[in-house]
Write a protein that holds these residues in place. Structure first.
Motif, PDB file in Angstrom:
ATOM      1  N   ASN A 133       0.949  -1.206   0.009  1.00  0.00           N
ATOM      2  CA  ASN A 133      -0.111  -0.088   0.068  1.00  0.00           C
ATOM      3  C   ASN A 133       0.930   1.302  -0.019  1.00  0.00           C
ATOM      4  O   ASN A 133       0.745   2.105  -0.842  1.00  0.00           O
ATOM      5  N   LEU A 134       1.801   1.084   1.047  1.00  0.00           N
ATOM      6  CA  LEU A 134       2.870   2.389   0.601  1.00  0.00           C
ATOM      7  C   LEU A 134       3.453   2.490  -0.580  1.00  0.00           C
ATOM      8  O   LEU A 134       3.841   3.729  -1.035  1.00  0.00           O
ATOM      9  N   VAL A 135       3.855   1.645  -0.966  1.00  0.00           N
ATOM     10  CA  VAL A 135       4.619   1.667  -2.457  1.00  0.00           C
ATOM     11  C   VAL A 135       3.844   2.309  -3.517  1.00  0.00           C
ATOM     12  O   VAL A 135       4.115   3.042  -4.293  1.00  0.00           O
ATOM     13  N   ARG A 136       2.484   1.656  -3.474  1.00  0.00           N
ATOM     14  CA  ARG A 136       1.429   2.465  -4.289  1.00  0.00           C
ATOM     15  C   ARG A 136       1.303   4.154  -4.117  1.00  0.00           C
ATOM     16  O   ARG A 136       1.253   4.590  -5.095  1.00  0.00           O
ATOM     17  N   GLU A 137       1.182   4.199  -3.074  1.00  0.00           N
ATOM     18  CA  GLU A 137       1.157   5.757  -2.585  1.00  0.00           C
ATOM     19  C   GLU A 137       2.297   6.703  -2.990  1.00  0.00           C
ATOM     20  O   GLU A 137       2.225   7.624  -3.345  1.00  0.00           O
ATOM     21  N   LEU A 138       3.654   5.669  -2.793  1.00  0.00           N
ATOM     22  CA  LEU A 138       4.815   6.493  -3.083  1.00  0.00           C
ATOM     23  C   LEU A 138       4.828   6.822  -4.508  1.00  0.00           C
ATOM     24  O   LEU A 138       5.163   7.875  -4.996  1.00  0.00           O
ATOM     25  N   ARG A 139       4.572   5.801  -5.315  1.00  0.00           N
ATOM     26  CA  ARG A 139       4.578   6.013  -6.762  1.00  0.00           C
ATOM     27  C   ARG A 139       3.529   7.075  -7.449  1.00  0.00           C
ATOM     28  O   ARG A 139       3.981   7.642  -8.285  1.00  0.00           O
ATOM     29  N   ARG A 140       2.352   7.087  -6.803  1.00  0.00           N
ATOM     30  CA  ARG A 140       1.682   8.116  -6.732  1.00  0.00           C
ATOM     31  C   ARG A 140       2.097   9.445  -6.546  1.00  0.00           C
ATOM     32  O   ARG A 140       1.884  10.484  -7.299  1.00  0.00           O
ATOM     33  N   GLY A 141       2.932   9.710  -5.807  1.00  0.00           N
ATOM     34  CA  GLY A 141       3.724  10.762  -5.358  1.00  0.00           C
ATOM     35  C   GLY A 141       4.891  10.897  -6.336  1.00  0.00           C
ATOM     36  O   GLY A 141       5.502  11.957  -5.976  1.00  0.00           O
ATOM     37  N   GLY A 142       5.229  10.264  -7.278  1.00  0.00           N
ATOM     38  CA  GLY A 142       6.261  10.371  -8.177  1.00  0.00           C
ATOM     39  C   GLY A 142       7.525   9.784  -7.555  1.00  0.00           C
ATOM     40  O   GLY A 142       8.480   9.896  -8.383  1.00  0.00           O
ATOM     41  N   VAL A 143       7.795   8.890  -6.670  1.00  0.00           N
ATOM     42  CA  VAL A 143       8.805   8.023  -6.265  1.00  0.00           C
ATOM     43  C   VAL A 143       8.775   6.984  -7.134  1.00  0.00           C
ATOM     44  O   VAL A 143       8.023   6.113  -7.446  1.00  0.00           O
ATOM     45  N   THR A 144      10.367   6.792  -7.676  1.00  0.00           N
ATOM     46  CA  THR A 144      10.555   5.575  -8.446  1.00  0.00           C
ATOM     47  C   THR A 144      11.158   4.581  -7.374  1.00  0.00           C
ATOM     48  O   THR A 144      11.828   4.836  -6.591  1.00  0.00           O
ATOM     49  N   VAL A 145      10.450   3.361  -7.625  1.00  0.00           N
ATOM     50  CA  VAL A 145      10.862   1.984  -6.682  1.00  0.00           C
ATOM     51  C   VAL A 145      11.173   0.897  -7.432  1.00  0.00           C
ATOM     52  O   VAL A 145      10.814   0.544  -8.630  1.00  0.00           O
ATOM     53  N   ILE A 146      12.260   0.472  -6.894  1.00  0.00           N
ATOM     54  CA  ILE A 146      13.107  -0.462  -7.568  1.00  0.00           C
ATOM     55  C   ILE A 146      13.266  -1.985  -6.352  1.00  0.00           C
ATOM     56  O   ILE A 146      13.587  -1.665  -5.276  1.00  0.00           O
ATOM     57  N   LEU A 147      12.586  -2.803  -6.845  1.00  0.00           N
ATOM     58  CA  LEU A 147      12.725  -3.874  -5.697  1.00  0.00           C
ATOM     59  C   LEU A 147      13.272  -5.075  -6.086  1.00  0.00           C
ATOM     60  O   LEU A 147      13.060  -5.517  -7.349  1.00  0.00           O
ATOM     61  N   THR A 148      13.664  -6.036  -5.438  1.00  0.00           N
ATOM     62  CA  THR A 148      14.248  -7.309  -5.445  1.00  0.00           C
ATOM     63  C   THR A 148      13.363  -8.128  -4.631  1.00  0.00           C
ATOM     64  O   THR A 148      12.805  -7.825  -3.582  1.00  0.00           O
ATOM     65  N   THR A 149      12.998  -9.183  -5.233  1.00  0.00           N
ATOM     66  CA  THR A 149      12.073  -9.964  -4.311  1.00  0.00           C
ATOM     67  C   THR A 149      12.124 -11.507  -4.643  1.00  0.00           C
ATOM     68  O   THR A 149      12.299 -11.905  -6.018  1.00  0.00           O
ATOM     69  N   HIS A 150      11.756 -12.598  -3.745  1.00  0.00           N
ATOM     70  CA  HIS A 150      11.642 -13.915  -4.098  1.00  0.00           C
ATOM     71  C   HIS A 150      10.280 -13.987  -4.157  1.00  0.00           C
ATOM     72  O   HIS A 150       9.752 -15.218  -4.630  1.00  0.00           O
ATOM     73  N   TYR A 151       9.233 -13.328  -3.886  1.00  0.00           N
ATOM     74  CA  TYR A 151       7.682 -13.276  -3.749  1.00  0.00           C
ATOM     75  C   TYR A 151       7.504 -12.925  -5.203  1.00  0.00           C
ATOM     76  O   TYR A 151       7.025 -11.660  -5.392  1.00  0.00           O
ATOM     77  N   ILE A 152       7.296 -13.663  -6.323  1.00  0.00           N
ATOM     78  CA  ILE A 152       7.132 -13.115  -7.563  1.00  0.00           C
ATOM     79  C   ILE A 152       5.786 -12.831  -7.875  1.00  0.00           C
ATOM     80  O   ILE A 152       5.709 -12.129  -8.802  1.00  0.00           O
ATOM     81  N   GLU A 153       4.989 -13.383  -7.128  1.00  0.00           N
ATOM     82  CA  GLU A 153       3.574 -12.664  -7.217  1.00  0.00           C
ATOM     83  C   GLU A 153       3.457 -11.529  -6.741  1.00  0.00           C
ATOM     84  O   GLU A 153       2.497 -10.722  -7.378  1.00  0.00           O
ATOM     85  N   GLU A 154       4.412 -11.057  -6.076  1.00  0.00           N
ATOM     86  CA  GLU A 154       4.210  -9.403  -5.804  1.00  0.00           C
ATOM     87  C   GLU A 154       4.842  -8.694  -6.986  1.00  0.00           C
ATOM     88  O   GLU A 154       4.043  -7.652  -7.367  1.00  0.00           O
ATOM     89  N   ALA A 155       5.756  -9.035  -7.484  1.00  0.00           N
ATOM     90  CA  ALA A 155       6.450  -8.357  -8.778  1.00  0.00           C
ATOM     91  C   ALA A 155       5.420  -8.442  -9.874  1.00  0.00           C
ATOM     92  O   ALA A 155       5.002  -7.528 -10.498  1.00  0.00           O
ATOM     93  N   GLU A 156       4.593  -9.359  -9.714  1.00  0.00           N
ATOM     94  CA  GLU A 156       3.568  -9.632 -10.946  1.00  0.00           C
ATOM     95  C   GLU A 156       2.346  -8.697 -10.610  1.00  0.00           C
ATOM     96  O   GLU A 156       1.749  -8.432 -11.563  1.00  0.00           O
ATOM     97  N   GLU A 157       2.017  -8.601  -9.183  1.00  0.00           N
ATOM     98  CA  GLU A 157       0.893  -7.569  -9.122  1.00  0.00           C
ATOM     99  C   GLU A 157       1.588  -6.059  -9.197  1.00  0.00           C
ATOM    100  O   GLU A 157       0.641  -5.491  -9.678  1.00  0.00           O
ATOM    101  N   MET A 158       2.604  -5.726  -8.731  1.00  0.00           N
ATOM    102  CA  MET A 158       3.023  -4.397  -8.672  1.00  0.00           C
ATOM    103  C   MET A 158       3.806  -3.785  -9.587  1.00  0.00           C
ATOM    104  O   MET A 158       3.802  -2.640  -9.820  1.00  0.00           O
ATOM    105  N   ALA A 159       4.665  -4.615 -10.318  1.00  0.00           N
ATOM    106  CA  ALA A 159       5.714  -3.913 -11.119  1.00  0.00           C
ATOM    107  C   ALA A 159       5.101  -3.391 -12.449  1.00  0.00           C
ATOM    108  O   ALA A 159       4.177  -4.207 -12.853  1.00  0.00           O
ATOM    109  N   ASP A 160       5.892  -2.508 -12.994  1.00  0.00           N
ATOM    110  CA  ASP A 160       5.416  -2.130 -14.286  1.00  0.00           C
ATOM    111  C   ASP A 160       6.502  -2.712 -15.425  1.00  0.00           C
ATOM    112  O   ASP A 160       5.893  -3.211 -16.518  1.00  0.00           O
TER     113      ASP A 160
END
Length: 308
Positions: free
Chosen positions: A175-202
């Motif tokens: 939820n925080l990542v989505r809010e930060l992106r709406r505010g113009g923040v660029t987010v780079i993440l590494t994750t083993h939870y690929i379903e999160e990348a599938e849901e969140m990443a552009d």
């Protein structure tokens, strides 16, 4: 638009001769969520550490917001917030003190209102006067995120941010990542939870053995590499697939009651239409059907296994 992070010909070889990165080229767009995927030891953390100024590259160039990370490291580093994998905080400090101190490290003036906002976003406000040593592992992870956001960075790196944390924190994190992106923040993440990348990443980048083997829009990646299945549940079982249908590569279930047709998105319309027409011509009727599509995890595993 000029990328907010530009990586060109980046290499890293450690003193023992291990080559962690091999001429990586990567541009990250302003305001996107970029997921960096790869197996353990692939080079993800090394890449992040170099961009953040923690590890010195062997070769290549990196710029952040137009600032070279070596020649103009102060300006480059001030744009970045990093949440590392390890929980590294001063155990004897309070939450408020450690987050406020992190802001001061970047030369930012004291701003209690901003610190309060960050702590409230991360459900830490009621813990602000507690010493960090008294907090649970999940709460310590929240403190790490608060420290990374204390100086209002334009770029946030999240290195395996939800590994080993509870479901509530994971939900709050995204939820925080989505809010930060709406505010113009660029987010780079590494994750083993690929379903999160599938849901969140552009966009998605895949690193394997120090090489960036693919960078692709997530939707386009799944369109090009995702496999689909159509399963037809038959009215009457078959003992074998009719020769006229052999070209479709159909798979008959052991009990003969289901046919599986595998296809890619490019063949979706024409392939299914032709199959259904030919099934009807062969007198094969079905009572039910359903489709499924390969996940980002399956695509990732396929990409990496081809490079082994």
């Amino acid at each position: 638009m000029q990328p907010i992070i530009s990586v060109s010909g980046l290499t890293k070889t450690y003193a023992n001769g291990f080559q962690a990165l091999k001429r990586v080229d990567l541009d990250i767009r302003r305001g996107e969520i970029f997921a960096l995927l790869g197996p353990n030891g692939a080079g993800k953390t090394t890449l992040i550490s170099i961009v953040c100024g923690i590890v010195t590259p062997t070769g290549g160039r990196v710029s952040v917001g137009g600032h070279d990370i070596i020649e103009d490291y102060r300006a480059a580093r001030s744009m970045i917030g990093l949440v590392p994998q390890e929980l590294t905080t001063d155990a004897f400090e309070t939450v408020w003190a450690t987050v406020s101190f992190s802001r001061g490290l970047f030369g930012r003036r004291a701003d209690p209102a901003h610190i309060e906002k960050v702590l409230r976003q991360l459900s830490l406000w009621d813990k602000k006067d507690q010493k960090i040593m008294t907090l649970s592992g999940g709460m310590k992870r929240r403190v790490m995120i608060a420290k990374a956001l204390s100086h209002e960075p334009q770029i946030l790196f999240l290195d395996e941010p939800t590994a080993g944390v509870d479901v509530e924190l994971r939900r709050d994190m995204w939820n925080l990542v989505r809010e930060l992106r709406r505010g113009g923040v660029t987010v780079i993440l590494t994750t083993h939870y690929i379903e999160e990348a599938e849901e969140m990443a552009d966009r998605v980048g895949v690193v394997n053995r120090g090489e960036l083997i693919l960078v692709e829009e997530k939707a386009e990646l799944m369109r090009k590499l995702g496999r689909k299945e159509l399963v037809l549940h038959l009215f009457e079982p078959l003992t074998a697939i009719p020769p006229d249908l052999a070209a479709y590569g159909l798979v008959l279930s052991d009990d003969g009651t289901a046919l599986t047709y595998r296809y890619d998105t490019r063949a979706e319309r024409t392939g299914i239409t032709s199959l259904l027409r030919d099934l009807a011509a062969a007198g094969i009727r079905f009572r039910d059907l359903h489709t499924s599509q390969s996940s980002l995890e399956e695509i990732f595993v396929s990409l990496v296994s081809k490079r082994q």
